[in-house]
Design a protein around this motif. Structure first.
Motif, short mmCIF file in Angstrom:
data_model
loop_
_atom_site.label_atom_id
_atom_site.label_comp_id
_atom_site.label_asym_id
_atom_site.label_seq_id
_atom_site.Cartn_x
_atom_site.Cartn_y
_atom_site.Cartn_z
N LEU A 284 0.83 -1.21 0.00
CA LEU A 284 0.00 0.00 0.00
C LEU A 284 0.88 1.27 0.00
O LEU A 284 0.51 2.27 -0.61
CB LEU A 284 -0.94 0.00 1.21
CG LEU A 284 -2.07 -1.04 1.16
CD1 LEU A 284 -2.88 -1.00 2.45
CD2 LEU A 284 -2.98 -0.79 -0.04
N GLN A 285 2.01 1.22 0.67
CA GLN A 285 2.90 2.37 0.65
C GLN A 285 3.42 2.63 -0.77
O GLN A 285 3.51 3.77 -1.21
CB GLN A 285 4.09 2.17 1.60
CG GLN A 285 3.71 2.13 3.08
CD GLN A 285 3.33 3.49 3.63
OE1 GLN A 285 2.85 4.36 2.91
NE2 GLN A 285 3.51 3.68 4.92
N VAL A 286 3.78 1.58 -1.46
CA VAL A 286 4.26 1.74 -2.84
C VAL A 286 3.12 2.24 -3.73
O VAL A 286 3.29 3.18 -4.52
CB VAL A 286 4.83 0.40 -3.37
CG1 VAL A 286 5.20 0.53 -4.85
CG2 VAL A 286 6.05 -0.01 -2.55
N LEU A 287 1.97 1.62 -3.59
CA LEU A 287 0.79 2.05 -4.35
C LEU A 287 0.51 3.54 -4.13
O LEU A 287 0.30 4.31 -5.08
CB LEU A 287 -0.42 1.21 -3.92
CG LEU A 287 -1.81 1.73 -4.33
CD1 LEU A 287 -1.96 1.73 -5.84
CD2 LEU A 287 -2.90 0.89 -3.68
N ASN A 288 0.53 3.94 -2.88
CA ASN A 288 0.23 5.34 -2.58
C ASN A 288 1.27 6.28 -3.19
O ASN A 288 0.93 7.35 -3.69
CB ASN A 288 0.16 5.52 -1.06
CG ASN A 288 -0.22 6.94 -0.68
OD1 ASN A 288 -1.26 7.43 -1.10
ND2 ASN A 288 0.65 7.61 0.05
N ALA A 289 2.53 5.88 -3.12
CA ALA A 289 3.57 6.72 -3.69
C ALA A 289 3.34 6.95 -5.18
O ALA A 289 3.53 8.05 -5.70
CB ALA A 289 4.95 6.09 -3.46
N VAL A 290 2.89 5.94 -5.88
CA VAL A 290 2.65 6.06 -7.33
C VAL A 290 1.43 6.93 -7.59
O VAL A 290 1.42 7.79 -8.47
CB VAL A 290 2.44 4.66 -7.95
CG1 VAL A 290 2.02 4.78 -9.42
CG2 VAL A 290 3.71 3.82 -7.83
N LEU A 291 0.42 6.73 -6.80
CA LEU A 291 -0.86 7.41 -7.06
C LEU A 291 -0.84 8.88 -6.64
O LEU A 291 -1.30 9.75 -7.40
CB LEU A 291 -1.97 6.68 -6.30
CG LEU A 291 -3.38 7.20 -6.52
CD1 LEU A 291 -3.81 7.02 -7.97
CD2 LEU A 291 -4.35 6.48 -5.59
N ALA A 412 5.00 -5.52 -9.13
CA ALA A 412 3.85 -4.89 -9.79
C ALA A 412 2.55 -5.63 -9.47
O ALA A 412 1.51 -5.00 -9.26
CB ALA A 412 4.08 -4.83 -11.30
N ALA A 413 2.65 -6.95 -9.43
CA ALA A 413 1.43 -7.71 -9.15
C ALA A 413 0.90 -7.39 -7.75
O ALA A 413 -0.31 -7.30 -7.55
CB ALA A 413 1.73 -9.21 -9.28
N ALA A 414 1.82 -7.21 -6.82
CA ALA A 414 1.38 -6.89 -5.46
C ALA A 414 0.72 -5.52 -5.40
O ALA A 414 -0.26 -5.31 -4.67
CB ALA A 414 2.58 -6.94 -4.51
N VAL A 415 1.24 -4.57 -6.17
CA VAL A 415 0.63 -3.24 -6.19
C VAL A 415 -0.76 -3.30 -6.81
O VAL A 415 -1.72 -2.72 -6.29
CB VAL A 415 1.53 -2.24 -6.96
CG1 VAL A 415 0.84 -0.89 -7.10
CG2 VAL A 415 2.88 -2.09 -6.26
N THR A 416 -0.87 -4.01 -7.89
CA THR A 416 -2.17 -4.12 -8.55
C THR A 416 -3.18 -4.81 -7.65
O THR A 416 -4.34 -4.37 -7.53
CB THR A 416 -2.03 -4.90 -9.87
OG1 THR A 416 -1.08 -4.22 -10.70
CG2 THR A 416 -3.36 -5.00 -10.60
N ALA A 417 -2.73 -5.86 -6.98
CA ALA A 417 -3.63 -6.57 -6.06
C ALA A 417 -4.05 -5.67 -4.91
O ALA A 417 -5.22 -5.64 -4.51
CB ALA A 417 -2.96 -7.83 -5.54
N ALA A 418 -3.10 -4.90 -4.38
CA ALA A 418 -3.42 -4.00 -3.28
C ALA A 418 -4.42 -2.94 -3.73
O ALA A 418 -5.36 -2.60 -3.01
CB ALA A 418 -2.14 -3.34 -2.76
N ALA A 419 -4.23 -2.45 -4.95
CA ALA A 419 -5.15 -1.43 -5.46
C ALA A 419 -6.55 -2.01 -5.66
O ALA A 419 -7.56 -1.37 -5.32
CB ALA A 419 -4.62 -0.86 -6.78
N ALA A 420 -6.60 -3.20 -6.20
CA ALA A 420 -7.91 -3.82 -6.45
C ALA A 420 -8.65 -4.03 -5.14
O ALA A 420 -9.87 -3.90 -5.06
CB ALA A 420 -7.73 -5.14 -7.20
N ARG A 421 -7.89 -4.33 -4.09
CA ARG A 421 -8.51 -4.64 -2.81
C ARG A 421 -8.82 -3.39 -1.99
O ARG A 421 -9.85 -3.28 -1.35
CB ARG A 421 -7.56 -5.55 -2.01
CG ARG A 421 -8.22 -6.42 -0.98
CD ARG A 421 -7.26 -7.51 -0.47
NE ARG A 421 -5.97 -7.00 -0.11
CZ ARG A 421 -4.83 -7.33 -0.71
NH1 ARG A 421 -4.81 -8.18 -1.71
NH2 ARG A 421 -3.69 -6.80 -0.32
#
Lengths: 461, 465
Positions: A284-291, A412-421
């Protein structure tokens, strides 16, 4: 000396390894836990007392009680008037800080190395034997009521309040720390005394120390100060409040607070997401940094650097013991309100679906988080808050040292999964504080249902 | 109490290079000051220095993309700010990324203009207009500073406008203005570069020379009207270290507080606020000028913490105000002293003014007692240490070394800076309090719409936008 090569940027590679300082853990004779971090730095000591009871521990009918209690702590002790107490703090050049968050109360004292022991003695006197005089209660309560009134005119503060009230209606996280004017008007000094007696007990506290002393020296200072302040004995340490669960669905998805003629709209877009102890924390931290968690992120690049609609927007997973909010926030020029909301929702949906994180984005986010790790623990205060974070959220002692490898392992798969969830544009609540006459029609056309009008209520004076 | 070791070397092109070693954390700070701020702008082009600062992050000849990405990639933090007197830029990066920060800073110092396009200019102009909306126009009491500066300083004085600038001027600025601004002010000889942190001094100076020596010296900056001498004076005072993007400006000519308007000016501004607020402002000494440290200590005695005189009287005992503050804001060619108090519900600003006036009169008659002054000094001294805990960022050690170097010519000014506070006696503070008379002050009332009755009697509308 050969001139620098300007055909390419220097590529520094991984940062020098940095470890979080070792923390000495002791149980003091009073029952209080001590966590001491030896931190080589300027001659500054940071003491911090943490209780795992904050605004979520407010009685349901008294939102604002925890923060009011925290505010009153420094208005004198049994031994000293408020003026005597503050004169003593000032003579040490000490800075007292009281932070009442959703899940915890932190009272800290920063002082110079040579005043470390005196500073701690004052801090313990403040939290164990506060005066809580009737007249002080009355004055501080009135000041906080005035503050509620003033915050009605601060767009970001209104947006924050309405956002939490909407996301967490009827839930312990469903109010801002200061509470409501109406609840404050009903509080008594006995409420404050009770909250202090039940929630801010010394045997339920963790004392964190950071500064240029060895752990044994911190422990010795603490034992001596505790002996002097003679905490009232109690039967067994009280349990912290249970972690709040998830709230029910929000009453509306679009909430508008009118600010007639305003040149900007203050925005909050988001929903209830994950607790701090979620297994997917690092993804989620990586996802947030990208978003939107960093300057170069999808939302800020688009809304600021391409379109110029805003001075800046950012996103965050605001982790708590229970499920905390995900939020996108910022202020945008009024005529771009609808477009900014649409784009915010669109980016929330895109990153878990049609526009997954790219290899370049993933690399940028991960290296930014990992290589920037050392920067976050430069001062004694940063180290002390880092230690308190572990206690606050029941995290393992090596959590900070796990951060770099855990973020590095996010793919990348973990980020996508975290975003989907954890990013649900279809469930997001949108709060707008702006000029209704100009924006209401456009907002109403978004697939968010009928806009609900809200305001911040105060009791008639 | 605290020492700050440093080495300084001036390159042939005039760039001052300062290095401070601290190996406790594996990071290094790069901090670059250009001695130009909003006071070097021309009327009609206010806000240009700050708008220009934004453009510095948008790319240069050899890296014609935003500056944030490579620094984020390296794990760094980056920012910049503009005040009335100077513009600063900084990076804090892992120790092995020093070359990256120096490469970027040198590229935009030496090669900015080929990459500075109309498209970038238009975008950042929009961003700045939104910054202005967010920080000033759409914020309660947000226009106070503009009203105060315009009243304290006469036409032609460069502190008359605030750093964010006038909307019409920001809209009127052109790409050519930006190019000319760069050519006029962004030279090695008008800059001071500090490297602080986990570096070896010799290696750091070599790295700086490798990146910056190739940049030509450029013409000596022509100091604009109202501007002072080259390197002398500062903009950072211990009680007011946070101006940065807010563009606080200061006053005057470095002489006594009585240098302001000859008579009292009472102004009124309606705003979207719940409670009326009173601002009492005087011109005051410039940074490091005679009386500056004394005014700073006076501010502590008046409103620094809960034992201070105004807090006790207005907030604690009489409960006629919800908050009160006082600050000596000293800048390179002048300063201003401001007392601010917000009325509690049911109280008006005349009542606050009378209470403030009585406290000022008492201080002017009897001075502070020795204990009050000792506590104020203890706070100031501790704040010096707290402010210097970080090697980088706003107000960290690298920023302070540059401030001292740019304004006094001596990066080691810290000891003298502290000494001037230690030299202030109770009689000095008493005399300074005596200068805070109604004559020469600006009294600004900010009141809710149709709440004019809450303002100081006899106030005239202020004109700000």
């Amino acid at each position: 000396m050969s001139p620098v090569d300007r055909t390419r940027l220097p590529a520094p590679g991984p940062a020098p390894a940095a470890r979080f300082p070792a923390v000495a853990l002791r149980r003091l004779s009073s029952g209080m836990a001590l966590r001491a971090a030896t931190h080589a730095g300027p001659p500054v000591v940071h003491w911090l007392l943490l209780w795992r009871a904050g605004t979520a521990a407010d009685p349901a009918d008294l939102p604002g009680l925890a923060a009011l209690t925290g505010d009153l702590l420094d208005d004198g002790t049994e031994a000293r008037s408020d003026l005597e107490l503050h004169a003593a703090l000032d003579r040490l050049g000490a800075r007292l800080g009281v932070q009442v968050g959703a899940d915890g109360t932190m009272v800290s004292l920063t002082t110079l190395e040579r005043h470390a022991a005196e500073g701690l003695a004052l801090l313990l006197e403040i939290v164990t034997r506060p005066r809580f005089a009737d007249a002080d209660f009355d004055r501080v309560r009135d000041l906080r009521r005035s503050r509620v009134r003033q915050l009605r005119t601060v767009p970001a503060a209104v947006a924050e309040r309405v956002f939490l009230e909407t996301l967490y209606a009827g839930h312990p996280y469903g109010h801002v720390g200061i509470g409501t004017d109406e609840a404050l008007s009903r509080m008594s000094v006995d409420d404050v005394r009770r909250f202090h007696r039940e929630r801010l007990r010394l045997d339920a506290a963790t004392l964190v120390a950071a500064g240029p002393f060895p752990g044994a020296a911190f422990a010795e200072m603490a034992e001596r100060a505790l002996g002097a302040s003679a905490p009232p004995p109690g039967p067994g340490a009280p349990a912290p409040p249970p972690d709040p669960g998830a709230p029910g669905p929000p009453p509306a998805r679009l909430v508008l607070v009118d600010r007639p003629g305003a040149v900007q709209s203050a925005l909050r877009i988001g929903h209830v997401a994950a607790p701090r102890r979620t297994a997917g924390y690092h993804a989620l931290q990586v996802l947030n940094a990208v978003l939107g968690g960093q300057f170069v992120s999808r939302l800020n690049q688009s809304l600021r650097e391409e379109k110029g609609y805003t001075y800046g927007v950012r996103t965050a997973f605001q982790f708590r013991r229970g499920p905390g909010p995900f939020v996108m926030q910022g202020s945008v020029q009024a005529d771009a309100t609808v477009e900014a909301v649409r784009e915010g929702l669109d980016e929330m949906a895109g990153i878990g679906g049609p526009r997954p994180v790219t290899p370049g984005e993933l690399d940028l986010a991960r290296s930014s988080l990992t290589r920037g790790f050392a920067r976050g623990f430069e001062t004694a205060g940063q180290v002390a808050r880092g230690v308190a974070h572990l206690v606050q959220y029941d995290l393992p002692d090596d959590e900070h040292d796990r951060f770099v490898p855990a973020v590095t392992a996010v793919d990348a798969a973990a980020v996508t999964a975290a975003a989907a969830r954890q990013l649900r544009a279809d469930r997001a609540v949108v709060v707008v504080v702006g000029p209704a006459a100009q924006i209401e029609r456009g907002l109403g056309a978004l697939p968010l249902g009928e806009p609900l009008r809200a305001d911040v209520e105060v009791v008639a004076p | 109490m605290m020492t700050l070791d440093w080495t300084r070397q001036t390159l042939d092109n005039g760039l001052d290079v300062i290095v401070h070693e601290d190996h406790r954390c594996p990071i290094v700070a790069v901090n670059l000051w250009y001695h130009v701020g909003s006071r070097n702008e021309s009327p009609g082009r206010t806000g240009l220095a700050h708008l220009f600062e934004h453009l510095m992050f948008e790319g240069s000849l050899h890296h014609d993309r935003n500056y944030f990405t490579p620094l984020q990639q390296a794990g760094g933090a980056v920012n910049g700010s503009t005040s009335c007197d100077r513009t600063n830029y900084w990076e804090v990066v892992p120790a092995n990324a020093l070359d990256l920060a120096l490469w970027l800073e040198s590229d935009r110092m030496g090669y900015l203009l080929p990459a500075l396009t109309a498209e970038k200019f238009e975008n950042q102009r929009d961003v700045v207009l939104n910054e202005r909306r967010q920080q000033y126009e759409n914020r309660p009491y947000g226009l106070a500073l503009m009203a105060l500066m315009a009243a304290l300083f006469p036409p032609g004085h460069p502190y008359r406008w605030t750093t964010i600038g006038e909307v019409a001027d920001i809209r009127a600025a052109t790409l050519d203005d930006a190019h000319a601004f760069f050519r006029g002010w962004y030279h090695p000889g008008n800059a001071s570069l500090t490297v602080a942190g986990d570096v070896e001094t010799g290696a750091a100076i070599d790295a700086v020379r490798r990146h910056f020596e190739e940049i030509p010296a450029g013409p000596p900056p022509s100091r604009a009207a109202g501007a002072g001498p080259g390197r002398a004076r500062a903009d950072i005072s211990p009680t007011d270290r946070g101006v940065e993007h807010h563009g606080a400006a200061g006053a005057g000519s470095g002489r006594a507080p009585a240098d302001g308007p000859a008579e009292e000016r009472k102004l009124l501004l309606e705003d979207r606020v719940e409670l009326p607020r009173l601002y009492l402002a005087w011109r005051s000494p410039a940074l490091f000028a005679e009386g500056d440290a004394g005014m700073d200590l006076l501010a502590h005695v008046l409103a620094g913490g809960k034992t201070s005189r105004l807090y006790r009287t207005l907030v604690r005992d009489r409960r006629i105000a919800t908050d009160v503050s006082a600050a000596q804001s000293s800048r390179e060619i002048g300063g201003w002293f401001c007392i601010t108090a917000t009325a509690a519900p049911g109280h008006g600003l005349d009542e606050l003014d009378a209470a403030v006036g009585a406290e000022l009169a008492a201080l002017a008659d009897d001075g502070p007692d020795a204990g009050e002054l000792e506590r104020a000094l203890a706070q100031v001294e501790a704040q010096f240490v707290y402010g210097l805990q970080t090697v980088g960022g706003f107000h960290g050690r690298s920023d302070q070394l540059n401030a001292y170097n740019v304004y006094t010519g001596d990066p080691g000014f810290l000891d003298r800076d502290l000494a001037r506070y230690r030299g202030v006696g109770v009689d000095d503070v008493r005399a300074l309090a005596g200068r805070l008379a109604p004559d020469g002050r600006v009294a600004l009332s900010i009141v809710p719409a149709s709440g004019n009755g809450l303002a100081l009697a006899g106030s005239a509308p202020a004109e700000v936008s």
